[in-house]
Enzyme design. Structure first.
Site, mmCIF file in Angstrom:
data_model
loop_
_atom_site.group_PDB
_atom_site.id
_atom_site.type_symbol
_atom_site.label_atom_id
_atom_site.label_comp_id
_atom_site.label_asym_id
_atom_site.label_seq_id
_atom_site.Cartn_x
_atom_site.Cartn_y
_atom_site.Cartn_z
ATOM 1 N N HIS A 65 92.980 28.013 -58.951
ATOM 2 C CA HIS A 65 92.560 26.619 -58.740
ATOM 3 C C HIS A 65 91.107 26.609 -58.235
ATOM 4 C CE1 HIS A 65 92.891 22.400 -58.043
ATOM 5 N NE2 HIS A 65 93.735 22.360 -57.039
ATOM 6 N N HIS A 110 92.686 25.475 -68.915
ATOM 7 C CA HIS A 110 93.059 24.335 -68.069
ATOM 8 C C HIS A 110 94.422 23.820 -68.510
ATOM 9 C CE1 HIS A 110 92.755 20.540 -65.882
ATOM 10 N NE2 HIS A 110 91.772 21.107 -65.212
ATOM 11 N N ASP A 162 84.929 25.203 -63.140
ATOM 12 C CA ASP A 162 84.498 26.321 -62.292
ATOM 13 C C ASP A 162 83.612 27.324 -63.001
ATOM 14 O OD1 ASP A 162 87.705 25.936 -60.968
ATOM 15 O OD2 ASP A 162 85.852 25.608 -59.851
HETATM 16 C C1 SDX Z 1 90.801 23.938 -61.524
HETATM 17 O O1 SDX Z 1 94.584 20.950 -62.590
HETATM 18 C C2 SDX Z 1 93.368 20.654 -62.423
HETATM 19 O O2 SDX Z 1 92.926 19.567 -62.739
HETATM 20 C C3 SDX Z 1 92.540 21.729 -61.723
HETATM 21 C C4 SDX Z 1 91.046 21.449 -61.632
HETATM 22 C C5 SDX Z 1 90.742 20.285 -60.714
HETATM 23 O O3 SDX Z 1 89.690 19.664 -60.871
HETATM 24 O O4 SDX Z 1 91.544 20.090 -59.748
HETATM 25 O O5 SDX Z 1 90.516 21.141 -62.912
HETATM 26 C C6 SDX Z 1 90.282 22.637 -61.050
HETATM 27 O O6 SDX Z 1 91.657 24.499 -60.885
HETATM 28 C C7 SDX Z 1 90.286 24.489 -62.830
HETATM 29 C C8 SDX Z 1 90.997 25.828 -63.230
HETATM 30 C C9 SDX Z 1 90.316 26.975 -62.474
HETATM 31 N N1 SDX Z 1 91.086 28.239 -62.740
HETATM 32 C C10 SDX Z 1 90.572 29.204 -63.486
HETATM 33 O O7 SDX Z 1 89.508 29.120 -64.113
HETATM 34 C C11 SDX Z 1 91.434 30.464 -63.514
HETATM 35 C C12 SDX Z 1 91.559 30.976 -64.949
HETATM 36 N N2 SDX Z 1 92.363 30.002 -65.704
HETATM 37 C C13 SDX Z 1 93.726 30.109 -65.634
HETATM 38 O O8 SDX Z 1 94.403 31.064 -64.936
HETATM 39 C C14 SDX Z 1 94.532 29.072 -66.362
HETATM 40 O O9 SDX Z 1 93.860 28.696 -67.488
HETATM 41 C C15 SDX Z 1 94.896 27.854 -65.543
HETATM 42 C C16 SDX Z 1 95.544 28.239 -64.257
HETATM 43 C C17 SDX Z 1 93.670 27.044 -65.262
HETATM 44 C C18 SDX Z 1 95.845 27.013 -66.365
HETATM 45 O O10 SDX Z 1 97.002 27.736 -66.480
HETATM 46 P P1 SDX Z 1 98.262 27.225 -67.369
HETATM 47 O O11 SDX Z 1 98.054 25.858 -67.863
HETATM 48 O O12 SDX Z 1 99.499 27.513 -66.593
HETATM 49 O O13 SDX Z 1 98.180 28.108 -68.611
HETATM 50 P P2 SDX Z 1 98.890 29.529 -68.726
HETATM 51 O O14 SDX Z 1 98.573 30.366 -67.522
HETATM 52 O O15 SDX Z 1 100.326 29.292 -69.064
HETATM 53 O O16 SDX Z 1 98.119 30.133 -69.971
HETATM 54 C C19 SDX Z 1 98.516 29.824 -71.308
HETATM 55 C C20 SDX Z 1 98.091 31.060 -72.094
HETATM 56 C C21 SDX Z 1 98.625 32.360 -71.505
HETATM 57 O O17 SDX Z 1 98.678 33.289 -72.584
HETATM 58 P P3 SDX Z 1 100.141 33.647 -73.240
HETATM 59 O O18 SDX Z 1 101.098 33.973 -72.112
HETATM 60 O O19 SDX Z 1 100.541 32.402 -73.990
HETATM 61 O O20 SDX Z 1 99.884 34.831 -74.135
HETATM 62 O O21 SDX Z 1 96.659 31.200 -72.022
HETATM 63 C C22 SDX Z 1 96.335 32.405 -71.335
HETATM 64 C C23 SDX Z 1 97.559 32.838 -70.568
HETATM 65 O O22 SDX Z 1 97.560 34.254 -70.418
HETATM 66 N N3 SDX Z 1 95.243 32.057 -70.429
HETATM 67 C C24 SDX Z 1 94.192 32.831 -70.202
HETATM 68 C C25 SDX Z 1 93.383 32.112 -69.322
HETATM 69 N N4 SDX Z 1 93.956 30.944 -69.029
HETATM 70 C C26 SDX Z 1 95.120 30.911 -69.716
HETATM 71 N N5 SDX Z 1 93.878 34.061 -70.662
HETATM 72 C C27 SDX Z 1 92.705 34.565 -70.231
HETATM 73 N N6 SDX Z 1 91.864 33.942 -69.391
HETATM 74 C C28 SDX Z 1 92.179 32.724 -68.900
HETATM 75 N N7 SDX Z 1 91.348 32.107 -68.077
#
Ligand code: SDX
Length: 429
Positions: free
Chosen positions: A268, A307, A363
């Site tokens: 997050h 996201h 971010d």
């Molecule tokens: C914020 O919710 C909000 O609005 C949050 C926010 C706000 O203003 O409050 O926008 C702020 O928190 C932005 C997000 C910051 N986090 C990151 O940048 C961390 C990296 N991103 C993630 O870990 C991920 O994308 C999330 C946590 C942001 C979202 O996760 P989800 O929706 O639960 O998606 P997921 O983990 O289920 O991923 C779906 C697929 C997976 O692959 P498979 O299992 O289908 O093979 O996408 C992949 C994940 O492995 N994936 C990524 C990835 N993000 C998702 N793979 C590599 N790098 C990534 N960053």
């Protein structure tokens, strides 16, 4: 004329049920009538991590993830970033309308004159270890504030709520700056009421021996816009924590300490700090392909990408990228921007990211700007928290005033052992 209802047939009993559809949702409670027998509890909706569950009705922020749209109270984020200020946007989020000139002056005066914190808080911050993470100090200090304002428990009183809302918005920059000064062994720099909200934060962060700190106007404006971009984002993890904690009716300081703790996580608000560490680890454009391979193998995540809601560009990331150039004109270019831009270009061509609709989020670029402005990496999540404070408070207040809301208490699917008798210790294997 098609009816706004859902007809479901329970094939276990052959019975059919007609459930009302409102605002694109079906009430989960309406599934409870679907039973196989009179003593059956009835159906529940199972939705780990709330991937497809609306927990509330809200009029504060609208996001269209597929189109990359973000609006605060109906105003597009692009227009607010260009024309508003952080305190004006905070007023909009809290009150639902842009303030008149008189309302804005009064609001800015109120916030400006509540920036000082009780001297005892300094003793609290002084107690942290020299290498304490600023976000850990911030979460603790916000919680500690609740012990200074006993009236804050009177959350049913609008004036009491407003008093705490002003205090929290006014004091978060002071808490953040004091945590930073403690971390670097610098004396605390007190608020300067002659400066703007953001200018004063820069003053408390970076003032040294000059009699009066003068923030650079370009950096002051860039940070103010960054705060606007972080101000709210509907039901994200930390806001859900704010609402969940708030539903049991503690004071807003305790609620916000919990929300800040949720924001701290690297998935997050902690992602902005992790993005910088990732870019430093990659180190050069040549090393990007190898890192992308590690991401595709699942060894690491591309921090700042992806996201839950946006399956298109995060509109905030686009704006932040534009701000970077303005900041670099003053600070000099942060070389990490070249790695970030190339990383984005490559990632957006890779099937792994395209198929999962992973785009840069808020971010991805923010930390590059913060670093160029000389903020230490570990304070980045605290900067996010300063920006998000009015959003947390607006959502908290909306929850309190929502007649449909009560204490949050989800159900579960029990997967543990069936009833069994206690075993004396001598008989256990
Ligand atoms: C914020 O919710 C909000 O609005 C949050 C926010 C706000 O203003 O409050 O926008 C702020 O928190 C932005 C997000 C910051 N986090 C990151 O940048 C961390 C990296 N991103 C993630 O870990 C991920 O994308 C999330 C946590 C942001 C979202 O996760 P989800 O929706 O639960 O998606 P997921 O983990 O289920 O991923 C779906 C697929 C997976 O692959 P498979 O299992 O289908 O093979 O996408 C992949 C994940 O492995 N994936 C990524 C990835 N993000 C998702 N793979 C590599 N790098 C990534 N960053």
């Amino acid at each position: 004329m098609p009816k706004d209802t859902l007809t479901v047939v329970d094939n276990r009993t052959g019975k059919s049920y007609e459930l009302p559809i409102q605002n694109g949702t079906v009430r989960a409670a309406d599934f409870r009538q679907i039973k196989t027998s009179d003593d059956d509890f009835g159906l529940m909706a199972y939705d780990p991590a709330f991937m497809n569950t609306a927990a509330c009705r809200s009029a504060i922020t609208y996001i269209d993830g597929d189109k990359g749209i973000l609006q605060y109270r109906g105003y597009p984020i692009e227009q607010l970033a260009e024309k508003s200020t952080f305190l004006e946007t905070a007023y909009l989020l809290l009150h639902g309308e842009l303030p008149t000139a008189a309302e804005l002056d009064a609001w800015v005066y109120q916030v400006t004159h509540h920036t000082i914190i009780h001297e005892n808080i300094k003793k609290f911050i002084d107690g942290f270890h020299h290498d304490a993470h600023p976000m850990g100090m911030f979460v603790s200090a916000v919680a500690a504030l609740s012990t200074f304002y006993a009236e804050a428990k009177r959350i049913a009183d609008e004036q009491m709520r407003n008093n705490q809302i002003v205090r929290l918005i006014a004091k978060t920059p002071t808490l953040a700056a004091f945590a930073h000064r403690h971390s670097v062994g610098m004396p605390y720099a007190y608020p300067d009421n002659d400066l703007s909200y953001t200018g004063n934060f820069l003053n408390m962060m970076f003032k040294t021996t000059e009699v009066k700190y003068g923030p650079h106007p370009v950096l002051e404006r860039a940070l103010d816009v960054l705060f606007i971009l972080h101000a709210d984002h509907e039901q994200n993890c930390s806001t859900s924590a704010m609402r969940g904690i708030g539903s049991s009716h503690p004071d807003p300081y305790s609620c916000m300490a919990g929300a800040a703790a949720a924001l701290y996580g690297p998935l997050h608000g902690g992602a902005n700090e992790e993005v910088l560490r990732m870019l430093r680890e990659i180190g050069s454009i040549d090393a990007i392909p190898a890192y992308i391979q590690r991401v595709k193998k699942g060894e690491v995540r591309l921090m700042g990408f992806g996201h839950r809601v946006y399956k298109n560009f995060d509109p905030r990331a686009k704006i932040i990228k534009q701000i970077a150039e303005q900041v670099f004109d003053v600070t000099g270019k942060n070389p990490l921007i070249d790695i970030a831009v190339e990383l984005e270009r490559i990632a957006l061509q890779e099937e792994y990211f395209v198929s999962r609709k992973l785009y840069p989020n808020v971010d991805f670029y923010s930390g590059i700007i913060y670093e160029a402005m000389k903020f230490p990496v570990d304070i980045f999540p605290v900067l996010f928290a300063i920006g998000r404070t009015p959003g947390w408070l607006a959502q908290w207040q909306e929850m309190l005033l929502d007649k449909e809301q009560k204490i949050a208490r989800p159900r579960q699917v029990y997967t543990g052992p069936a009833k069994r008798d206690y075993v004396a210790i001598e008989k256990r294997s």
